[in-house]
Design a protein around this motif. Structure first.
Motif, PDB file in Angstrom:
ATOM      1  N   MET A  88      63.857   2.623 -95.275  1.00 61.23           N
ATOM      2  CA  MET A  88      64.230   3.525 -94.634  1.00 61.23           C
ATOM      3  C   MET A  88      65.418   4.114 -94.219  1.00 61.23           C
ATOM      4  N   ALA A  89      66.465   2.367 -94.117  1.00 60.48           N
ATOM      5  CA  ALA A  89      67.316   2.306 -93.268  1.00 60.48           C
ATOM      6  C   ALA A  89      68.301   2.894 -95.157  1.00 60.48           C
ATOM      7  N   ILE A  90      68.356   3.414 -95.906  1.00 58.34           N
ATOM      8  CA  ILE A  90      68.672   3.156 -96.841  1.00 58.34           C
ATOM      9  C   ILE A  90      69.144   4.936 -96.946  1.00 58.34           C
ATOM     10  N   LEU A  91      68.377   5.374 -96.893  1.00 55.92           N
ATOM     11  CA  LEU A  91      68.336   7.130 -96.370  1.00 55.92           C
ATOM     12  C   LEU A  91      69.321   7.562 -95.088  1.00 55.92           C
ATOM     13  N   ILE A  92      68.558   6.359 -94.048  1.00 51.49           N
ATOM     14  CA  ILE A  92      70.076   6.842 -92.801  1.00 51.49           C
ATOM     15  C   ILE A  92      71.578   6.189 -92.950  1.00 51.49           C
ATOM     16  N   ARG A  93      71.707   5.005 -94.483  1.00 49.72           N
ATOM     17  CA  ARG A  93      72.714   4.722 -94.452  1.00 49.72           C
ATOM     18  C   ARG A  93      73.454   6.278 -95.493  1.00 49.72           C
ATOM     19  N   ASP A  94      72.718   6.450 -96.233  1.00 47.76           N
ATOM     20  CA  ASP A  94      73.800   7.557 -97.236  1.00 47.76           C
ATOM     21  C   ASP A  94      73.064   8.620 -96.678  1.00 47.76           C
ATOM     22  N   LEU A  95      73.162   9.484 -95.419  1.00 46.91           N
ATOM     23  CA  LEU A  95      73.110   9.802 -94.506  1.00 46.91           C
ATOM     24  C   LEU A  95      71.799  11.139 -95.294  1.00 46.91           C
ATOM     25  N   ASP A  96      70.355  10.990 -95.666  1.00 48.13           N
ATOM     26  CA  ASP A  96      69.663  11.631 -96.139  1.00 48.13           C
ATOM     27  C   ASP A  96      68.557  11.624 -94.704  1.00 48.13           C
ATOM     28  N   PHE A  97      68.353  12.361 -94.061  1.00 51.65           N
ATOM     29  CA  PHE A  97      67.532  12.600 -93.482  1.00 51.65           C
ATOM     30  C   PHE A  97      65.791  13.311 -93.716  1.00 51.65           C
ATOM     31  N   GLN A  98      65.961  14.131 -94.912  1.00 47.95           N
ATOM     32  CA  GLN A  98      64.286  14.485 -95.261  1.00 47.95           C
ATOM     33  C   GLN A  98      63.057  13.940 -94.674  1.00 47.95           C
ATOM     34  N   LYS A  99      63.491  12.958 -96.000  1.00 52.49           N
ATOM     35  CA  LYS A  99      62.526  11.907 -95.449  1.00 52.49           C
ATOM     36  C   LYS A  99      62.127  11.035 -94.170  1.00 52.49           C
ATOM     37  N   GLU A 100      62.987  10.591 -93.832  1.00 57.69           N
ATOM     38  CA  GLU A 100      62.941  10.251 -92.301  1.00 57.69           C
ATOM     39  C   GLU A 100      62.465  11.200 -91.117  1.00 57.69           C
ATOM     40  N   PHE A 101      63.157  12.973 -91.345  1.00 59.45           N
ATOM     41  CA  PHE A 101      62.616  13.975 -90.770  1.00 59.45           C
ATOM     42  C   PHE A 101      60.292  13.997 -91.358  1.00 59.45           C
ATOM     43  N   ILE A 102      60.446  13.810 -92.319  1.00 58.18           N
ATOM     44  CA  ILE A 102      59.210  13.545 -92.422  1.00 58.18           C
ATOM     45  C   ILE A 102      58.514  11.818 -91.524  1.00 58.18           C
ATOM     46  N   LEU A 103      58.417  11.142 -91.382  1.00 61.23           N
ATOM     47  CA  LEU A 103      58.566  10.398 -91.317  1.00 61.23           C
ATOM     48  C   LEU A 103      58.055  10.547 -89.475  1.00 61.23           C
ATOM     49  N   HIS A 104      58.920  11.047 -88.735  1.00 60.48           N
ATOM     50  CA  HIS A 104      59.308  11.074 -87.147  1.00 60.48           C
ATOM     51  C   HIS A 104      58.188  12.598 -86.774  1.00 60.48           C
ATOM     52  N   LEU A 105      58.259  13.335 -87.668  1.00 61.62           N
ATOM     53  CA  LEU A 105      58.157  14.431 -87.497  1.00 61.62           C
ATOM     54  C   LEU A 105      55.763  13.976 -87.304  1.00 61.62           C
ATOM     55  N   SER A 106      55.488  13.641 -88.864  1.00 65.02           N
ATOM     56  CA  SER A 106      54.175  12.957 -88.915  1.00 65.02           C
ATOM     57  C   SER A 106      53.785  12.203 -88.102  1.00 65.02           C
ATOM     58  N   GLN A 107      54.695  11.693 -86.648  1.00 63.61           N
ATOM     59  CA  GLN A 107      54.571  10.668 -85.756  1.00 63.61           C
ATOM     60  C   GLN A 107      53.896  10.963 -84.909  1.00 63.61           C
ATOM     61  N   LYS A 108      54.186  12.131 -84.700  1.00 60.06           N
ATOM     62  CA  LYS A 108      54.594  12.913 -83.406  1.00 60.06           C
ATOM     63  C   LYS A 108      53.793  13.788 -83.307  1.00 60.06           C
ATOM     64  N   VAL A 109      53.072  14.327 -84.310  1.00 55.33           N
ATOM     65  CA  VAL A 109      51.661  15.293 -84.533  1.00 55.33           C
ATOM     66  C   VAL A 109      50.329  14.162 -84.903  1.00 55.33           C
ATOM     67  N   ALA A 110      50.565  13.385 -85.196  1.00 57.45           N
ATOM     68  CA  ALA A 110      49.162  12.243 -85.097  1.00 57.45           C
ATOM     69  C   ALA A 110      48.706  11.926 -83.515  1.00 57.45           C
ATOM     70  N   GLY A 111      49.964  10.896 -82.879  1.00 60.37           N
ATOM     71  CA  GLY A 111      50.246  10.739 -81.421  1.00 60.37           C
ATOM     72  C   GLY A 111      49.906  11.843 -80.707  1.00 60.37           C
ATOM     73  N   PHE A 112      50.180  13.262 -81.113  1.00 58.08           N
ATOM     74  CA  PHE A 112      49.678  14.249 -80.591  1.00 58.08           C
ATOM     75  C   PHE A 112      47.848  14.824 -80.680  1.00 58.08           C
ATOM     76  N   VAL A 113      47.740  15.003 -81.327  1.00 57.55           N
ATOM     77  CA  VAL A 113      46.230  14.913 -81.796  1.00 57.55           C
ATOM     78  C   VAL A 113      45.272  13.775 -81.581  1.00 57.55           C
ATOM     79  N   VAL A 114      45.852  12.499 -81.617  1.00 58.25           N
ATOM     80  CA  VAL A 114      44.814  11.288 -81.069  1.00 58.25           C
ATOM     81  C   VAL A 114      44.900  11.531 -79.434  1.00 58.25           C
ATOM     82  N   THR A 115      46.086  11.724 -79.033  1.00 57.46           N
ATOM     83  CA  THR A 115      46.408  11.308 -77.322  1.00 57.46           C
ATOM     84  C   THR A 115      45.492  12.579 -76.295  1.00 57.46           C
ATOM     85  N   VAL A 116      45.328  13.950 -77.239  1.00 53.62           N
ATOM     86  CA  VAL A 116      45.734  15.044 -76.206  1.00 53.62           C
ATOM     87  C   VAL A 116      43.978  15.129 -77.002  1.00 53.62           C
TER      88      VAL A 116
END
Length: 498
Positions: A131-159
């Motif tokens: 995933m570091a390759i994406l940051i180095r090359d300023l390709d943040f689309q998949k990083e966007f997917i990663l963090h958003l999916s984590q946030k959604v999963a945490g939200f659903v389980v926590t609430v």
């Protein structure tokens, strides 16, 4: 590495963090009404200790992979292997300290919380290193997917868990769900089959050792106030402090932190030209301060309605803590631009020594504050340490760029002065106006109006200061021209659509 790609990366990453902040805020709104300050206090006591252990063993390999001139699959497999060894050691340490932690805080419930938290740490350490390759090359689309999916999963389980159990386990299991999701999605985003090897350990270790030491000191620095509050005050007070910290992060510093992740890789293109590096650094520092400092200042000034509307009356004690922390975290995050230029030039040892001085200064400020005025004194000490942190960031940036600290401070003086003028106006107006409100809709409408008025006052005040300064070709001009170009482009698109 062109500026357009960097800007698009910033848009995507900041937009993703903004969306994550909305999800996080929604989660906090629900949890604040289902859980108590004590629930938050219990979890944060374990979280602080576990995070510190994670920092001790953190290898910062992603940062090294971003900045190394050449990387191969062997580097990524070596990074994965090192993280696997670290994960096993880390889990063992957490299991060993769990009973001691419960004894230290005289709270037996902490043992089971620590055991489950160790699983979260294990999974978090094994995220896909590619995933570091994406940051180095300023390709943040998949990083966007990663963090958003984590946030959604945490939200659903926590609430969901909070609704069913109504206790602190919702926070613990939500964190575990976030790490499980991150582990799975990182390998889905960037397929990689690692092998067990340490063949490139020399390439990674030389830079990572200083980053690791720096990260440990920085984490200890950020968590020492929670350790101190947890030991000296009740679990309820610890929960109040933790909630203020989390809300500050959700509303502000997570978004700015996302923007700063774009800065270091983009500055790397100028490391062979000092003049261009200085220009890029000063431009970024000016822009970040121009945008984010007023936001933090306005939110801090309107802390009373923000807390009452978002968290409810039972959390009203969070107000003064939040008011100070949002400014403190903003100053530290703005100073992170200076850290970015240091990391871009791989001066990791310099970053480490900055963190050593920072933790010593913060410890002294909070200890003196606690001695003189208890909890309130500790808060004042925390705020003072943020100003020292900002100065230290300017110092290390000056070491790399050759710029004077004075010049860096005066670079954004109009933004600082405008915030200082607008802040007391909003602060004095909020209490008498807010007390007349009654329904949730009216309260929300009033807060939106107050924030809009704050933005308008900031804009007008800084504009007047710029005009009185002789209309220099400064960041204000760049920002206004950028807004005009965007508005003009939207107008053209609308005409074409007709």
């Amino acid at each position: 590495m062109n500026s357009t790609k960097s800007l698009h990366g910033a848009y995507l990453l900041v937009g993703g963090k903004g969306l994550s902040a909305v999800i996080g805020l929604a989660s906090m709104l629900v949890l604040a009404r289902l859980l108590t300050p004590e629930d938050y206090g219990l979890v944060v006591l374990v979280e602080a200790a576990v995070t510190l252990l994670a920092a001790i063993t953190e290898l910062q390999l992603a940062s090294v992979l971003i900045h190394l001139p050449r990387v191969s699959d062997a580097h990524f497999s070596t990074a994965w292997t090192m993280n696997l060894i670290r994960a096993c050691v880390l889990c063992g340490l957490v299991v060993l300290i769990a009973p001691w932690l419960a004894s230290f805080y005289a709270e037996p419930r902490l043992t089971d919380i620590a055991y489950v938290s160790s699983l979260s740490l294990f999974l978090g350490a094994l995220l896909n290193p590619k995933m570091a390759i994406l940051i180095r090359d300023l390709d943040f689309q998949k990083e966007f997917i990663l963090h958003l999916s984590q946030k959604v999963a945490g939200f659903v389980v926590t609430v969901g868990t909070a609704w069913y159990l109504r206790d602190y386990w919702a926070l613990v299991l939500g964190t575990l769900a976030t790490q499980v999701c991150g582990f799975v999605v990182s390998y889905w985003c960037y397929p990689f089959k690692p092998s067990f090897t340490l063949s490139k350990i020399r390439d990674l270790w030389g830079y990572s050792v200083w980053l690791s030491l720096s990260n440990f000191i920085k984490t200890l620095n950020s968590k020492q106030d929670q350790f101190l509050v947890g030991k000296m005050f009740s679990a309820s007070t610890t929960g109040v402090y933790a909630m203020a910290t989390r809300l500050s992060n959700v509303l502000f510093t997570e978004t700015l932190g996302a923007a700063l992740r774009v800065v270091s890789p983009s500055l790397r293109a100028h490391t062979d030209n000092l003049a261009e590096l200085n220009k890029a650094y000063l431009h970024t520092q000016s822009l970040v301060t121009l945008v984010f400092l007023p936001i933090a200042s306005i939110v801090s000034a309107l802390a009373l309605p923000v807390i009452e509307l978002t968290l409810g009356v039972k959390w009203i004690e969070v107000t003064d803590v939040f008011r100070l922390l949002v400014l403190a975290l903003a100053l530290e995050a703005i100073g992170g631009v200076g850290l970015s230029v240091v990391l871009a030039t791989l001066n990791t040892r310099l970053a480490f020594w900055r963190d050593v001085v920072s933790i010593a200064a913060r410890s002294l400020c909070m200890a003196v504050g606690l001695y003189l005025d208890g909890f309130n004194g500790l808060l004042v000490g925390r705020g003072l340490s943020a100003l020292i942190d900002l100065l230290l960031y300017f110092i290390i940036a000056g070491k790399v760029t050759g710029l004077l600290v004075r010049d860096q401070i005066l670079l954004c003086w109009r933004t600082w002065l405008a915030c200082a003028i607008v802040y007391p106006v909003l602060y004095l107006l909020q209490t008498p106006l807010w007390s007349f409100q009654s329904t949730l809709i009216i309260d929300a409408a009033w807060l939106v109006f107050a924030c809009s008025a704050g933005v308008a006052l900031q804009f007008i005040t800084q504009g007047l200061l710029w005009w009185l300064s002789g209309k220099p070709a400064s960041i204000e001009v760049v920002f206004i021209d950028y807004l005009k170009s965007k508005l003009k482009l939207k107008g053209i698109n609308r005409l074409e659509n007709r």
